[in-house]
Design a protein around this motif. Structure first.
Motif, PDB file in Angstrom:
ATOM      1  N   GLN A  66     -41.120 -16.302 -35.190  1.00  0.00           N
ATOM      2  CA  GLN A  66     -40.595 -16.554 -33.871  1.00  0.00           C
ATOM      3  C   GLN A  66     -39.241 -17.465 -34.141  1.00  0.00           C
ATOM      4  O   GLN A  66     -39.322 -18.709 -34.717  1.00  0.00           O
ATOM      5  CB  GLN A  66     -41.448 -17.598 -33.170  1.00  0.00           C
ATOM      6  N   VAL A  67     -38.004 -16.650 -34.047  1.00  0.00           N
ATOM      7  CA  VAL A  67     -36.854 -17.591 -34.344  1.00  0.00           C
ATOM      8  C   VAL A  67     -36.068 -17.821 -33.278  1.00  0.00           C
ATOM      9  O   VAL A  67     -36.098 -17.098 -32.118  1.00  0.00           O
ATOM     10  CB  VAL A  67     -36.120 -16.502 -35.196  1.00  0.00           C
ATOM     11  N   TRP A  68     -35.339 -18.839 -33.230  1.00  0.00           N
ATOM     12  CA  TRP A  68     -34.449 -19.201 -32.199  1.00  0.00           C
ATOM     13  C   TRP A  68     -33.134 -19.337 -32.480  1.00  0.00           C
ATOM     14  O   TRP A  68     -32.034 -19.151 -31.805  1.00  0.00           O
ATOM     15  CB  TRP A  68     -34.668 -20.650 -31.443  1.00  0.00           C
ATOM     16  N   ARG A  69     -32.705 -19.109 -33.913  1.00  0.00           N
ATOM     17  CA  ARG A  69     -31.523 -18.953 -34.478  1.00  0.00           C
ATOM     18  C   ARG A  69     -31.554 -17.644 -35.500  1.00  0.00           C
ATOM     19  O   ARG A  69     -32.218 -17.832 -36.453  1.00  0.00           O
ATOM     20  CB  ARG A  69     -30.825 -19.989 -34.777  1.00  0.00           C
ATOM     21  N   LEU A  70     -30.771 -16.678 -35.518  1.00  0.00           N
ATOM     22  CA  LEU A  70     -30.683 -15.798 -36.577  1.00  0.00           C
ATOM     23  C   LEU A  70     -29.342 -15.244 -36.690  1.00  0.00           C
ATOM     24  O   LEU A  70     -28.707 -14.514 -35.954  1.00  0.00           O
ATOM     25  CB  LEU A  70     -31.619 -14.279 -35.956  1.00  0.00           C
ATOM     26  N   ARG A  71     -28.727 -15.712 -37.637  1.00  0.00           N
ATOM     27  CA  ARG A  71     -27.163 -15.304 -38.134  1.00  0.00           C
ATOM     28  C   ARG A  71     -27.169 -14.148 -38.942  1.00  0.00           C
ATOM     29  O   ARG A  71     -27.636 -14.506 -40.124  1.00  0.00           O
ATOM     30  CB  ARG A  71     -26.441 -16.619 -38.607  1.00  0.00           C
ATOM     31  N   VAL A  72     -26.567 -13.169 -38.470  1.00  0.00           N
ATOM     32  CA  VAL A  72     -26.585 -11.868 -39.438  1.00  0.00           C
ATOM     33  C   VAL A  72     -25.283 -11.950 -39.902  1.00  0.00           C
ATOM     34  O   VAL A  72     -24.176 -12.192 -39.277  1.00  0.00           O
ATOM     35  CB  VAL A  72     -26.999 -10.735 -38.762  1.00  0.00           C
ATOM     36  N   GLU A  73     -24.950 -11.632 -41.175  1.00  0.00           N
ATOM     37  CA  GLU A  73     -23.611 -11.464 -41.927  1.00  0.00           C
ATOM     38  C   GLU A  73     -23.579 -10.285 -42.575  1.00  0.00           C
ATOM     39  O   GLU A  73     -24.627  -9.506 -43.317  1.00  0.00           O
ATOM     40  CB  GLU A  73     -23.464 -12.770 -42.883  1.00  0.00           C
ATOM     41  N   ARG A  74     -22.332  -9.483 -42.782  1.00  0.00           N
ATOM     42  CA  ARG A  74     -22.304  -8.489 -43.728  1.00  0.00           C
ATOM     43  C   ARG A  74     -22.070  -8.695 -45.019  1.00  0.00           C
ATOM     44  O   ARG A  74     -21.392  -9.751 -45.418  1.00  0.00           O
ATOM     45  CB  ARG A  74     -21.034  -7.797 -43.349  1.00  0.00           C
ATOM     46  N   SER A 118     -30.362 -12.007 -29.725  1.00  0.00           N
ATOM     47  CA  SER A 118     -29.817 -10.619 -29.263  1.00  0.00           C
ATOM     48  C   SER A 118     -28.533 -10.017 -29.952  1.00  0.00           C
ATOM     49  O   SER A 118     -28.420  -8.975 -29.953  1.00  0.00           O
ATOM     50  CB  SER A 118     -29.825 -11.089 -27.405  1.00  0.00           C
ATOM     51  N   SER A 119     -27.788 -10.982 -30.164  1.00  0.00           N
ATOM     52  CA  SER A 119     -26.524 -10.745 -30.935  1.00  0.00           C
ATOM     53  C   SER A 119     -27.014 -10.043 -32.284  1.00  0.00           C
ATOM     54  O   SER A 119     -26.123  -8.987 -32.613  1.00  0.00           O
ATOM     55  CB  SER A 119     -25.309 -11.846 -30.834  1.00  0.00           C
ATOM     56  N   ALA A 120     -27.862 -10.558 -32.949  1.00  0.00           N
ATOM     57  CA  ALA A 120     -28.124 -10.036 -34.277  1.00  0.00           C
ATOM     58  C   ALA A 120     -28.724  -8.553 -34.000  1.00  0.00           C
ATOM     59  O   ALA A 120     -28.258  -7.749 -34.627  1.00  0.00           O
ATOM     60  CB  ALA A 120     -29.291 -10.765 -34.863  1.00  0.00           C
ATOM     61  N   VAL A 121     -29.362  -8.293 -33.022  1.00  0.00           N
ATOM     62  CA  VAL A 121     -30.027  -6.865 -32.706  1.00  0.00           C
ATOM     63  C   VAL A 121     -28.905  -6.000 -32.435  1.00  0.00           C
ATOM     64  O   VAL A 121     -28.563  -4.869 -33.083  1.00  0.00           O
ATOM     65  CB  VAL A 121     -30.831  -6.943 -31.470  1.00  0.00           C
ATOM     66  N   GLU A 122     -27.679  -6.297 -31.740  1.00  0.00           N
ATOM     67  CA  GLU A 122     -26.655  -5.646 -31.287  1.00  0.00           C
ATOM     68  C   GLU A 122     -25.745  -5.296 -32.863  1.00  0.00           C
ATOM     69  O   GLU A 122     -25.344  -4.148 -32.835  1.00  0.00           O
ATOM     70  CB  GLU A 122     -25.628  -6.386 -30.531  1.00  0.00           C
ATOM     71  N   LEU A 123     -25.716  -6.205 -33.672  1.00  0.00           N
ATOM     72  CA  LEU A 123     -25.043  -6.205 -34.880  1.00  0.00           C
ATOM     73  C   LEU A 123     -25.488  -5.096 -35.746  1.00  0.00           C
ATOM     74  O   LEU A 123     -24.973  -4.220 -36.339  1.00  0.00           O
ATOM     75  CB  LEU A 123     -24.683  -7.446 -35.578  1.00  0.00           C
ATOM     76  N   VAL A 124     -27.001  -5.219 -35.832  1.00  0.00           N
ATOM     77  CA  VAL A 124     -27.726  -4.381 -36.682  1.00  0.00           C
ATOM     78  C   VAL A 124     -27.549  -3.025 -35.968  1.00  0.00           C
ATOM     79  O   VAL A 124     -27.296  -1.784 -36.963  1.00  0.00           O
ATOM     80  CB  VAL A 124     -29.219  -4.624 -36.597  1.00  0.00           C
ATOM     81  N   LEU A 125     -27.671  -2.582 -34.894  1.00  0.00           N
ATOM     82  CA  LEU A 125     -27.476  -1.387 -34.178  1.00  0.00           C
ATOM     83  C   LEU A 125     -26.070  -0.682 -34.450  1.00  0.00           C
ATOM     84  O   LEU A 125     -26.046   0.617 -34.607  1.00  0.00           O
ATOM     85  CB  LEU A 125     -27.766  -1.370 -32.828  1.00  0.00           C
ATOM     86  N   SER A 126     -25.179  -1.576 -34.190  1.00  0.00           N
ATOM     87  CA  SER A 126     -23.773  -0.890 -34.260  1.00  0.00           C
ATOM     88  C   SER A 126     -23.119  -0.838 -36.011  1.00  0.00           C
ATOM     89  O   SER A 126     -22.409  -0.028 -36.047  1.00  0.00           O
ATOM     90  CB  SER A 126     -22.879  -1.839 -33.838  1.00  0.00           C
TER      91      SER A 126
END
Length: 349
Positions: free
Chosen positions: A240-248, A173-181
């Protein structure tokens, strides 16, 4: 209490309460934290506002009227027109002022927080633990406040405390927020842990390029070979992911190009569609393209029958090298948008 302590306390309060790393808001809060000491001409703010501070100190003792809830309400009302410019700036003023006088509750004399009642609010109850101006304990407090401010700026620059914690934990959910913002300002890269839905093969720290947010649960990823995947926790996700760490990775500019079709083909577009573009939109086709369904990857092309042998082709972040072999020679009507992610410091090819 020293002016530096007041400013740091107010800056910390603004950064934590508003969840901001904005220099403007924090600076406004730090200055507002000095305003309560306008009740004495010996303070930095009192010297700056000397005519006003001189009049206040003639009628009210130090740390009474201006160090109270009544004064905070008056400041909020006085600066209320600022709301029409920026609600956050108004909030920074009110919070900065509040934390400015509240910090004096920890001094030996405390403050008349409930003025006009003269009872003083003093924290803590043990007089030996209360602060004296310029004491070693106050300098220790300055160090703690400075560290807290630096830590809050670091956390808030990543989108807020909770988002930073969720991002560190790799919550989808945090990854989705970061992608949107930030997806239109930064090239994003995701490190994933989970399983492939059909094969149940484990995914351990594999790196993908992030293209877009599909829903509030899923994001669209691309691997090194160019294959697309829907990743998240929905039943439609290929990963199906339970951890998805997004970085710039690097700052980017988004280039959008609208492509109009009126019984023309994708291969006839002039200039040609760049290979690094992603196509989205709807085209009307007179015949169904031949293709083999691929349940292992995200399909950027979805067909919808219209009757009379005609079809609507819905494209979503479709790479040209996957679409042109299917639709390149088919006359189409409609509109597509070609989206390119260009490094801000790079040169356009």
């Amino acid at each position: 209490m020293m002016a530096l302590t007041h400013s740091l306390a107010s800056a910390c309060g603004v950064a934590l309460c508003l969840g901001t790393a904005s220099p403007l808001l924090i600076g406004v809060g730090a200055i507002a934290g000095q305003l309560p000491d306008a009740d004495t001409s010996h303070s930095w703010m009192g010297r700056l506002l000397f005519p006003i501070s001189r009049r206040i100190e003639r009628h009210w003792p130090h740390r009474t009227l201006t160090h109270s809830l009544v004064a905070t309400a008056a400041i909020a009302l006085l600066f209320s027109p600022v709301i029409f410019v920026s609600l956050q700036i108004w909030g920074a003023i009110v919070l900065g002022y509040s934390f400015g006088w509240f910090a004096d509750c920890f001094t030996k004399t405390g403050v008349a927080a409930f003025w006009p009642y003269q009872a003083r609010l003093v924290i803590p109850g043990n007089p030996r633990l209360r602060l004296s101006t310029g004491s070693r304990i106050e300098y220790l407090l300055v160090s703690v406040l400075a560290f807290t401010l630096a830590f809050s700026l670091f956390m808030n620059s990543g989108g807020g405390l909770m988002r930073s914690i969720e991002g560190w934990m790799g919550m989808p959910s945090s990854a989705v927020e970061l992608v949107l913002s930030e997806g239109d300002r930064w090239e994003l890269q995701a490190e994933a842990w989970g399983v492939e839905r059909l094969t149940q093969q484990p995914i351990t720290g594999k790196v993908y390029r992030v293209l877009a947010a599909i829903t509030q649960l899923d994001v669209l990823l691309q691997d090194e070979e160019g294959w697309l995947y829907r990743a998240g926790q929905s039943q439609e996700a290929q990963l199906q992911v339970w951890r998805l760490r997004v970085e710039r990775v690097q700052p980017i500019q988004v280039e959008l190009r609208t492509l109009e079709f009126d019984d023309t083909t994708l291969n006839e577009v002039d200039p040609p569609i760049p290979k690094d573009a992603y196509l989205s939109g709807v085209l009307e086709l007179d015949e169904e393209p031949e293709r083999i369904p691929d349940p292992f990857h995200f399909e950027p092309l979805r067909l919808q029958g219209m009757g009379n042998g005609r079809f609507l082709a819905h494209l979503q972040s479709a790479p040209p090298d996957q679409i042109l072999p299917l639709l390149g020679d088919s006359p189409a009507r409609g509109r597509l948008v070609a989206r390119r992610l260009i490094p801000s410091s790079g040169v356009r090819p």
